[in-house]
Design a protein around this motif. Sequence first.
Motif, PDB file in Angstrom:
ATOM      1  N   SER A 220       0.784  -1.245  -0.181  1.00 50.55           N
ATOM      2  CA  SER A 220       0.052  -0.034  -0.099  1.00 50.55           C
ATOM      3  C   SER A 220       0.778   1.419   0.009  1.00 50.55           C
ATOM      4  O   SER A 220       1.995   0.991   0.228  1.00 50.55           O
ATOM      5  N   LYS A 221       0.300   2.433  -0.225  1.00 49.40           N
ATOM      6  CA  LYS A 221       0.938   3.736  -0.119  1.00 49.40           C
ATOM      7  C   LYS A 221       0.678   4.511   0.864  1.00 49.40           C
ATOM      8  O   LYS A 221       1.104   5.416   1.274  1.00 49.40           O
ATOM      9  N   ASP A 222      -0.471   4.077   1.675  1.00 44.72           N
ATOM     10  CA  ASP A 222      -0.933   4.694   2.882  1.00 44.72           C
ATOM     11  C   ASP A 222      -0.223   4.286   4.020  1.00 44.72           C
ATOM     12  O   ASP A 222      -0.283   5.354   5.142  1.00 44.72           O
ATOM     13  N   GLY A 223       0.228   3.241   4.145  1.00 47.59           N
ATOM     14  CA  GLY A 223       1.017   2.916   5.550  1.00 47.59           C
ATOM     15  C   GLY A 223       0.026   2.745   6.509  1.00 47.59           C
ATOM     16  O   GLY A 223      -1.354   2.704   6.342  1.00 47.59           O
ATOM     17  N   CYS A 224       0.325   2.363   7.905  1.00 50.57           N
ATOM     18  CA  CYS A 224      -0.550   2.092   8.769  1.00 50.57           C
ATOM     19  C   CYS A 224      -0.989   3.469   9.388  1.00 50.57           C
ATOM     20  O   CYS A 224      -0.484   4.457   9.411  1.00 50.57           O
ATOM     21  N   ILE A 225      -2.424   3.312   9.867  1.00 55.23           N
ATOM     22  CA  ILE A 225      -3.333   4.818  10.000  1.00 55.23           C
ATOM     23  C   ILE A 225      -2.421   5.881  11.131  1.00 55.23           C
ATOM     24  O   ILE A 225      -2.657   6.959  11.090  1.00 55.23           O
ATOM     25  N   TYR A 226      -1.437   5.025  11.802  1.00 56.00           N
ATOM     26  CA  TYR A 226      -0.915   5.964  12.892  1.00 56.00           C
ATOM     27  C   TYR A 226       0.487   6.576  12.341  1.00 56.00           C
ATOM     28  O   TYR A 226       1.238   7.111  13.253  1.00 56.00           O
ATOM     29  N   CYS A 227       1.262   6.036  11.170  1.00 58.24           N
ATOM     30  CA  CYS A 227       2.468   6.217  10.862  1.00 58.24           C
ATOM     31  C   CYS A 227       2.385   7.645  10.330  1.00 58.24           C
ATOM     32  O   CYS A 227       2.108   7.938   9.348  1.00 58.24           O
ATOM     33  N   ASP A 228       3.828   8.111  10.774  1.00 55.98           N
ATOM     34  CA  ASP A 228       3.864   9.738  10.052  1.00 55.98           C
ATOM     35  C   ASP A 228       4.589   9.593   8.967  1.00 55.98           C
ATOM     36  O   ASP A 228       5.532   8.843   8.752  1.00 55.98           O
ATOM     37  N   ASN A 229       3.972  10.127   7.744  1.00 55.48           N
ATOM     38  CA  ASN A 229       4.590   9.984   6.364  1.00 55.48           C
ATOM     39  C   ASN A 229       5.755  10.936   6.120  1.00 55.48           C
ATOM     40  O   ASN A 229       6.550  10.605   5.105  1.00 55.48           O
ATOM     41  N   ARG A 230       5.908  11.990   6.990  1.00 60.31           N
ATOM     42  CA  ARG A 230       6.737  13.121   6.673  1.00 60.31           C
ATOM     43  C   ARG A 230       8.311  12.582   6.319  1.00 60.31           C
ATOM     44  O   ARG A 230       8.713  13.199   5.168  1.00 60.31           O
ATOM     45  N   ALA A 231       8.611  11.693   7.128  1.00 58.34           N
ATOM     46  CA  ALA A 231      10.296  11.664   6.894  1.00 58.34           C
ATOM     47  C   ALA A 231      10.310  10.592   5.591  1.00 58.34           C
ATOM     48  O   ALA A 231      11.537   9.977   5.304  1.00 58.34           O
ATOM     49  N   PHE A 232       9.457  10.096   4.929  1.00 59.56           N
ATOM     50  CA  PHE A 232       9.437   8.973   4.071  1.00 59.56           C
ATOM     51  C   PHE A 232       9.526   9.371   2.443  1.00 59.56           C
ATOM     52  O   PHE A 232       8.919  10.263   2.197  1.00 59.56           O
ATOM     53  N   SER A 233      10.721   8.841   2.037  1.00 63.08           N
ATOM     54  CA  SER A 233      11.079   8.787   0.544  1.00 63.08           C
ATOM     55  C   SER A 233      10.787   7.675  -0.009  1.00 63.08           C
ATOM     56  O   SER A 233      11.771   6.789   0.085  1.00 63.08           O
ATOM     57  N   PRO A 234       9.882   7.314  -0.937  1.00 60.88           N
ATOM     58  CA  PRO A 234       9.927   5.695  -1.322  1.00 60.88           C
ATOM     59  C   PRO A 234      11.114   5.074  -2.095  1.00 60.88           C
ATOM     60  O   PRO A 234      11.637   6.130  -2.835  1.00 60.88           O
ATOM     61  N   ASN A 235      11.045   3.843  -2.080  1.00 55.18           N
ATOM     62  CA  ASN A 235      12.001   3.182  -2.884  1.00 55.18           C
ATOM     63  C   ASN A 235      13.463   3.272  -2.733  1.00 55.18           C
ATOM     64  O   ASN A 235      14.154   2.233  -2.244  1.00 55.18           O
ATOM     65  N   THR A 236      13.853   4.539  -2.726  1.00 53.60           N
ATOM     66  CA  THR A 236      15.459   4.634  -2.712  1.00 53.60           C
ATOM     67  C   THR A 236      15.712   5.259  -1.679  1.00 53.60           C
ATOM     68  O   THR A 236      16.645   6.642  -1.564  1.00 53.60           O
ATOM     69  N   ARG A 237      15.260   4.855  -0.483  1.00 53.50           N
ATOM     70  CA  ARG A 237      15.902   5.518   0.719  1.00 53.50           C
ATOM     71  C   ARG A 237      17.271   5.406   0.913  1.00 53.50           C
ATOM     72  O   ARG A 237      17.747   4.340   0.610  1.00 53.50           O
ATOM     73  N   THR A 238      18.059   6.509   1.068  1.00 55.32           N
ATOM     74  CA  THR A 238      19.166   6.169   1.809  1.00 55.32           C
ATOM     75  C   THR A 238      19.326   7.047   3.079  1.00 55.32           C
ATOM     76  O   THR A 238      18.542   7.895   3.555  1.00 55.32           O
ATOM     77  N   PRO A 239      20.577   6.271   4.122  1.00 53.40           N
ATOM     78  CA  PRO A 239      20.484   7.219   5.311  1.00 53.40           C
ATOM     79  C   PRO A 239      20.752   8.553   5.087  1.00 53.40           C
ATOM     80  O   PRO A 239      21.609   9.064   4.183  1.00 53.40           O
ATOM     81  N   LYS A 240      19.889   9.630   5.900  1.00 54.91           N
ATOM     82  CA  LYS A 240      20.500  10.936   5.806  1.00 54.91           C
ATOM     83  C   LYS A 240      21.691  11.370   6.179  1.00 54.91           C
ATOM     84  O   LYS A 240      22.421  12.096   5.641  1.00 54.91           O
ATOM     85  N   THR A 241      22.320  10.641   7.191  1.00 47.42           N
ATOM     86  CA  THR A 241      23.906  10.558   7.474  1.00 47.42           C
ATOM     87  C   THR A 241      24.258   9.044   7.294  1.00 47.42           C
ATOM     88  O   THR A 241      23.267   8.181   7.809  1.00 47.42           O
ATOM     89  N   SER A 242      25.571   8.894   7.220  1.00 46.53           N
ATOM     90  CA  SER A 242      25.839   7.362   7.006  1.00 46.53           C
ATOM     91  C   SER A 242      25.671   6.540   8.380  1.00 46.53           C
ATOM     92  O   SER A 242      25.426   7.405   9.500  1.00 46.53           O
ATOM     93  N   ILE A 243      25.546   5.398   7.951  1.00 42.12           N
ATOM     94  CA  ILE A 243      25.346   4.553   9.150  1.00 42.12           C
ATOM     95  C   ILE A 243      26.460   4.755  10.251  1.00 42.12           C
ATOM     96  O   ILE A 243      26.110   4.824  11.315  1.00 42.12           O
ATOM     97  N   GLU A 244      27.590   4.653   9.803  1.00 37.42           N
ATOM     98  CA  GLU A 244      28.754   4.785  10.569  1.00 37.42           C
ATOM     99  C   GLU A 244      28.839   5.967  11.308  1.00 37.42           C
ATOM    100  O   GLU A 244      28.935   5.987  12.828  1.00 37.42           O
ATOM    101  N   THR A 245      28.264   7.173  10.949  1.00 34.62           N
ATOM    102  CA  THR A 245      28.301   8.499  11.466  1.00 34.62           C
ATOM    103  C   THR A 245      27.320   8.407  12.564  1.00 34.62           C
ATOM    104  O   THR A 245      27.290   8.931  13.644  1.00 34.62           O
TER     105      THR A 245
END
Length: 307
Positions: free
Chosen positions: A40-65
């Motif tokens: 689905s594209k809607d997610g769970c009804i309580y889930c906050d969509n804001r920080a989400f960018s579909p498919n090609t998510r990469t960490p905002k800062t590296s996992i190491e950082t």
Amino acid sequence: MAKEKYYKFSEYLKERFGCRVHKVSIDAGFSCPNKDGKLSKDGCIYCDNRAFSPNTRTPKTSIETQIESGIKIGRERYGAEKFIVYFQAYSNTYAPLDILKERYDVVRKFKDIVGISIGTRPDCVDEKILDLIDSYSKDYETWIEYGLQSIHDKTLKLINRHHTYEDFLKAVELAKKRNIKICAHIIIGLPNETKEEMLETAKALAHLKIDGVKIHPLHIVKGTKLEELFKKGKYKPLELDEYVNIATEFLEYLPSTTVIQRLTADCPKEFLVAPLWILEKNKVLNLIEKKLAEKGTHQGILCPAKA
Ligand code: SF4
């Protein structure tokens, strides 16, 4: 085994590692099939969509950082000596095996990491993924955290989870065959659930002898479908005393050996619609302890499963 009224995660970690252990939460850039359109594209009804960018998510800062900074905070603020890396954001098994391995392997760069904990949906694991996760158990305490929320399929449907209780049972069976500890995430106060139904989830987890549980009160985040329902008067969150009463009974049904990794929720003030008592985390925890003391009870007292 709980020495206090309930088996706190901090107590477990102290027993297990003999020092203060801090859990470092990271966003490793994974996605979620309930948001990227696979289910689905809607997610769970309580889930906050804001920080989400579909498919090609990469960490905002590296996992190491992220791990470096989490370790620094753990040492300076909490006096921690060892660390567990918690792959928290979205579904951390939802990617091809080579990508999973590459991202999990980052923990190997840090000598004071003693554990790895992977949060995911119960329908996002299979034998190969769990074999990969199990391969870390030689060097690390290894947990998988399954979002279950409720054992009732009618509720899972209502909150748009797009998985069933049966999916959770299969995922538990797969992890139990390996050296992986299981933590179930559940929510108290889901729409249309009675107290008895919520406690049935506790009884089911007791029979499954789940290693750990995270208990959250349902709260309404801005911009979610749940907020729409709330504004239309179709959902009413629990009052603080109702949550305290149900959470207390929930603990009574869980085995005394199940580690309670969480008993309340975290939500930044600017995102929270209701209930506002969510912001008073310590008060909620204190009231649950007080309630257990007043009742002269403790975790496990009503546990339906034999030890
Ligand atoms: S499974 Fe998790 S990340 Fe995916 S929509 Fe539900 S709450 Fe959000």
